[in-house]
Design an enzyme around this catalytic site. Structure first.
Site, PDB file in Angstrom:
ATOM      1  N   LYS A  34       0.879  -1.297  -0.105  1.00 22.30           N
ATOM      2  CA  LYS A  34      -0.114   0.267  -0.054  1.00 22.30           C
ATOM      3  C   LYS A  34       0.909   1.224   0.046  1.00 22.30           C
ATOM      4  O   LYS A  34       2.016   1.161   0.454  1.00 22.30           O
ATOM      5  CB  LYS A  34      -0.868  -0.027   1.299  1.00 22.30           C
ATOM      6  CG  LYS A  34      -2.295   0.882   0.979  1.00 22.30           C
ATOM      7  CD  LYS A  34      -3.244   0.052   0.329  1.00 22.30           C
ATOM      8  CE  LYS A  34      -4.654   0.761   0.067  1.00 22.30           C
ATOM      9  NZ  LYS A  34      -5.531  -0.080  -0.369  1.00 22.30           N
TER      10      LYS A  34
ATOM     11  N   ASP B  31      -6.914   4.236  -4.216  1.00 22.24           N
ATOM     12  CA  ASP B  31      -7.731   3.999  -3.140  1.00 22.24           C
ATOM     13  C   ASP B  31      -8.669   5.243  -2.875  1.00 22.24           C
ATOM     14  O   ASP B  31      -8.729   6.127  -3.915  1.00 22.24           O
ATOM     15  CB  ASP B  31      -6.661   3.560  -1.940  1.00 22.24           C
ATOM     16  CG  ASP B  31      -7.427   3.028  -0.810  1.00 22.24           C
ATOM     17  OD1 ASP B  31      -7.696   1.914  -0.773  1.00 22.24           O
ATOM     18  OD2 ASP B  31      -7.658   3.818   0.251  1.00 22.24           O
TER      19      ASP B  31
END
Ligand code: NDP
Ligand code: 2IT
Length: 448
Positions: free
Chosen positions: A129, A169
Site C-alpha cells: 500500500k 484507493d
C-alpha cells in the site's frame, strides 16, 4: 490486548513495544493474530519458521519527500509512502491513498491487510500500500497533475509490472492514475502495466471501476443465500459516496434492494424512495461536488450534517464503504437495536474491534473487509493478466470472473472457519484462509 496463545501474544507484545504510536496498524495485526490461535496450535511449523514475526514486518517501507508548486507559486511539501509488505505469492500489489489523514500507521495497516486480501483472491499477488497526506479535494487540475508527477518522480524507482503494481484507493481514481501512469512512462521510457485502474484507452480493464462495489454485493449475496436470505426487497445503508459506495449502490439496486442513505465526510442523505445512483454519479464523478446537493436533484430527499448519524437509520443490511473505524461500538449497538441483520464491509477496517464484538455477539451476519472488498484488487489482477497478454476482455467476461472469484472467496472463508472449529465466523475464516497460503509459500521459500 491479550491474545490467548503464548507465541502470538509474544509477537504482538513485542510489536506494540516497538511501534506504540501505530494504532491502526496494531489494531489490524491484533485482529488477524487473534484468529490464528487454532492454526499455530495445530501446526508448530509456523512458530519454528518464525512466520508470525516475519509476516508482521514489511519487507520494505519507503517514505519520501514530495515537493510541488501550487497555483499561487508557493512550494508545498507532502510525505509519500510505499510499504511493500509481502511478496511471497506474487509481485507487491495494492492501492495508493491521497488524504490528509494518511500516516505511516494507516499505510502499514492497509498493506498488512492487503497481503491476506490478495491471497484470498486466488490470484498471484503480494501485498502493498502507499499514498500521501495530500488531499486532492479542493485542488485545481494543474495542482493535482503536478502533485502526481512529483509523487511518481520518486515512486517509479520502486515499482514495475513484475515488482510492484500500485492502483487507486481513497483520493486516487482514474484521473490520478492517468497522471501517475503518464509520468511513470516518461521516466522509465517503457510502456507496461505498472498501475491498474488505468483508462480504457490505455490498458485499463473493463469493470475495474465497478469491481469493488459489484464484488461486495456478489459476496453479500453469496453469504445471504447460505443464510436463506437475499438482498431482494431489503433496505440498505451504504456509507461514503466514492468509487466503492457508488458501484455498491448500483449493484444493490440492480439486485432489488432499496438504498435509503449514503454519505460523504460532511454529512448524509436519506431518500426513502431509494437513492438514484445515477444522480450520485453525476454529483461525485462529473461535478466532484458534495452529497448535500442531492436534494437539488431529488427534492423529497433529506440532508443531515455529520456522518456518523447515518448508522441511526433503520435498515436490513449495512455496508460501510467510506473509511476505517467509521462504525463505533455505539453505532453498532444502534444498528442492533434497529433490527439490522447484517454488516458487510466495503471500506478497509470500517468497524472498530468493539463494534465487531457487538455485531457478532448479537448474531448479525458479518463479512470482514479483506474478504468482501477483494473484488477491486481481484479485477486489478485481471487487468495485469490482460496487459501481460496485450489483450482486453469484454465487460461480461470480467464481471463473470469477478462474481466467480467473490463466491469462491466466501466459500473459502466459510470452509476455513468450519475446519478450525468456528463455523459461520467469516472474519476468522478470512484471516485463516488468507494466512495459510502466504505462510506456506514463505516456508517453502526459506528464511529470506
Ligand atoms: P473515494 O475517494 O472514491 O471515496 C471515499 C468516500 O469516503 C468519499 O465519499 C469520502 O467523502 C468518504 N470519506 C473518506 N474519508 C472519510 C471520513 N474520514 N469520514 C467520512 N467519510 C469519509 O475512495 P474509495 O471509494 O475508493 O474507498 C473507500 C473505502 O474503500 C476505503 O476504505 C478504501 O480503502 C476501500 N477500498 C477501495 C477499493 C477501490 O478499488 N477503490 C478497493 C477496496 C477497498 P469526501 O468526498 O467527503 O471525501
Ligand atoms: O484496498 C484495496 O484493495 C484497493 N484499494 C485496491 C487495490 C488494487 O490494487 O486494486
Amino acid at each position: 490486548m491479550e491474545i490467548r496463545n503464548e507465541y502470538l501474544n509474544r509477537v504482538y507484545t513485542d510489536l506494540s513495544r516497538r511501534y506504540p504510536e501505530q494504532k491502526e496498524f496494531l489494531e489490524a495485526v491484533a485482529e488477524v493474530l487473534t484468529s490464528l490461535v487454532p492454526v499455530v496450535e495445530s501446526d508448530d511449523s509456523y512458530e519454528k519458521n518464525g512466520i508470525i514475526e516475519r509476516i508482521v514486518e514489511p519487507e520494505r517501507a519507503v517514505s519520501f519527500r514530495v515537493s510541488w508548486v501550487d497555483d499561487q507559486g508557493k512550494v508545498r511539501v507532502n510525505t509519500g509512502y510505499r510499504i511493500q509488505f509481502n511478496s511471497a505469492i506474487g509481485p507487491y500489489k495494492g492501492g495508493l491513498r491521497f488524504r490528509d489523514n494518511v500516516t505511516l500507521s494507516v499505510i502499514k495497516f492497509l498493506g498488512f491487510e492487503q497481503t491476506f486480501k490478495n491471497s484470498l483472491t486466488t490470484l498471484p499477488m503480494g501485498g502493498a500500500k502507499g499514498g500521501s497526506d495530500f488531499d486532492p479535494k479542493g485542488k485545481s487540475e494543474g495542482e493535482i497533475m503536478r502533485f502526481c508527477q512529483a509523487f511518481m518522480n520518486e515512486l517509479y524507482r520502486h515499482i514495475g509490472p513484475d515488482t510492484d503494481v500500485p492502483a487507486g484507493d481513497i483520493g486516487v481514481g482514474g484521473r490520478e492514475i492517468g497522471y501517475l501512469f503518464g509520468q511513470y512512462k516518461k521516466l522509465a521510457n517503457n510502456w507496461s502495466g505498472v498501475l491498474t485502474g488505468k483508462g480504457l484507452s490505455y490498458g485499463g480493464s473493463l469493470a475495474r471501476t465497478e469491481a469493488t462495489g459489484f464484488g461486495l454485493m456478489y459476496f453479500a449475496s453469496a453469504m445471504l443465500k447460505d443464510a436463506g436470505k437475499s438482498l431482494k426487497g431489503s433496505t440498505v445503508i451504504i456509507s461514503g459516496s466514492g468509487n466503492v459506495a457508488i458501484y455498491s449502490c448500483q449493484k444493490a439496486t440492480e439486485l432489488g434492494a432499496k438504498v435509503v442513505a449514503m454519505s460523504d465526510s460532511n454529512g448524509y442523505i436519506i431518500d426513502s424512495n431509494g437513492i438514484d445512483y445515477k444522480v450520485i454519479k453525476e454529483i461525485k464523478e462529473v461535478k466532484r461536488d458534495r452529497i448535500s446537493t442531492y436534494v437539488n436533484y431529488v427534492p423529497s430527499a433529506k440532508y443531515v450534517a455529520g456522518c456518523e448519524g447515518i448508522w441511526t437509520i433503520k435498515c436490513d443490511y449495512a455496508f460501510p464503504c467510506a473509511t476505517q473505524n467509521e462504525i463505533s461500538k455505539e453505532s453498532a449497538e444502534t444498528l442492533v437495536k434497529n433490527g439490522t441483520k447484517g454488516v458487510f464491509e466495503g471500506a478497509n477496517m470500517p468497524s472498530t474491534p468493539e463494534a465487531i464484538d457487538v455485531i457478532k455477539k448479537n448474531g448479525l451476519l458479518f463479512s470482514p473487509s479483506k474478504a468482501s472488498n477483494a473484488g477491486g484488487v481481484a479485477v486489478s489482477g485481471l487487468e495485469m493478466s490482460q496487459n501481460a497478454e496485450r489483450l482486453s476482455w469484454s465487460f461480461e467476461q470480467v464481471d463473470d470472473m469477478l462474481k466467480g472469484i467473490m463466491e469462491k472467496i466466501y466459500h473459502a472463508c466459510a470452509d476455513a472457519a468450519e475446519k478450525y472449529g468456528m463455523p459461520g465466523d467469516i472474519q476468522a475464516g478470512a484471516n485463516i484462509a488468507g494466512f495459510l497460503k502466504v505462510a506456506n509459500a514463505m516456508i517453502s521459500q526459506g528464511i529470506v
